[in-house]
Design a protein around this motif. Structure first.
Motif, mmCIF file in Angstrom:
data_model
loop_
_atom_site.group_PDB
_atom_site.id
_atom_site.type_symbol
_atom_site.label_atom_id
_atom_site.label_comp_id
_atom_site.label_asym_id
_atom_site.label_seq_id
_atom_site.Cartn_x
_atom_site.Cartn_y
_atom_site.Cartn_z
ATOM 1 N N THR A 183 48.309 48.738 11.909
ATOM 2 C CA THR A 183 48.053 49.195 13.263
ATOM 3 C C THR A 183 46.612 49.665 13.349
ATOM 4 O O THR A 183 46.152 50.408 12.497
ATOM 5 N N VAL A 199 43.290 51.552 15.227
ATOM 6 C CA VAL A 199 43.063 52.817 15.923
ATOM 7 C C VAL A 199 43.144 52.591 17.431
ATOM 8 O O VAL A 199 43.674 53.429 18.161
ATOM 9 N N GLU A 239 45.042 50.419 19.005
ATOM 10 C CA GLU A 239 46.458 50.335 19.355
ATOM 11 C C GLU A 239 47.103 51.715 19.392
ATOM 12 O O GLU A 239 47.906 52.005 20.278
ATOM 13 N N LEU A 240 46.733 52.559 18.427
ATOM 14 C CA LEU A 240 47.272 53.922 18.417
ATOM 15 C C LEU A 240 46.794 54.706 19.641
ATOM 16 O O LEU A 240 47.562 55.455 20.249
ATOM 17 N N ASN A 241 45.524 54.536 20.013
ATOM 18 C CA ASN A 241 45.000 55.217 21.199
ATOM 19 C C ASN A 241 45.713 54.753 22.472
ATOM 20 O O ASN A 241 46.015 55.559 23.343
ATOM 21 N N LEU A 272 49.106 56.255 22.507
ATOM 22 C CA LEU A 272 48.980 57.674 22.816
ATOM 23 C C LEU A 272 48.778 57.903 24.306
ATOM 24 O O LEU A 272 49.392 58.782 24.906
ATOM 25 N N VAL A 307 44.598 60.928 15.783
ATOM 26 C CA VAL A 307 44.516 59.469 15.712
ATOM 27 C C VAL A 307 43.146 59.030 15.226
ATOM 28 O O VAL A 307 43.016 58.112 14.405
#
Length: 177
Positions: free
Chosen positions: A143, A145, A147-149, A152, A173
């Motif tokens: 994954t 960063v 995609e994580l943002n 989120l 993140v």
């Protein structure tokens, strides 16, 4: 490990331009950082096992028996663990952080030789590591960063999440970067 992997980009640029043999050793080692790290970890474990073996032998010699009391074994185990952690991990890392260029230049030639010696052990370990990484990526665990943002933002885009909470989560993140 700390000396080589904490070199700044500006230091590396200067080293790459240099004709000095110590600098060329550093460049050569950092061309394959995984091999360098594998060699360092192999040698670290070799030294740690050697220290425990020597301390156990000395304990046997001092106790005068091959069946020492549990108390003596506990004391030697604690002492060896403390000594390895303090003198083999903490102090060298603190020193290497402050003098990374000096340590890297001093140890570059030694690590080049040790890389060649450890190659029969480090090569299979690196191949196994690559295999594990590919399998993890193939199963979809990779994954980014971004995609994580995005995830989120989607999950915190409501009135129940305060601005402070959003900032804390964004900080977590982005911590790796």
């Amino acid at each position: 490990e700390v000396a080589f992997f904490s070199l700044k980009t500006s230091d590396l640029d200067v080293i790459r331009q240099s004709e000095n043999q110590d600098d060329r050793n550093i460049v050569s080692l950092l061309k394959n950082p995984r091999l360098l790290l594998a060699t360092i970890l192999i040698m670290n474990n070799f030294v740690n096992v050697g220290a425990v073996t020597v301390s156990t032998f000395l304990m046997w010699d001092m106790a005068g028996t091959r069946n020492p009391a549990q108390t003596i074994v506990g004391i030697v185990t604690f002492s060896a663990t403390f000594a390895i952690t303090f003198f083999g991990e903490i102090i060298p890392k603190v020193y290497a952080t402050q003098r990374n260029m000096v340590i890297a230049k001093l140890m570059g030639g030694v690590w080049l030789v040790l890389e060649r010696i450890c190659m029969p052990i480090s090569w299979p370990l690196m191949k196994l590591s690559n295999l594990v990484e590919r399998r993890i990526e193939r199963k979809g665990y990779s994954t980014t960063v971004e995609e994580l943002n995005q995830a989120l933002e989607l999950t915190t885009d409501n009135d129940q999440t305060s601005d402070e909470e959003r900032e804390i989560l964004k900080g977590i993140v982005n911590f790796g970067t």
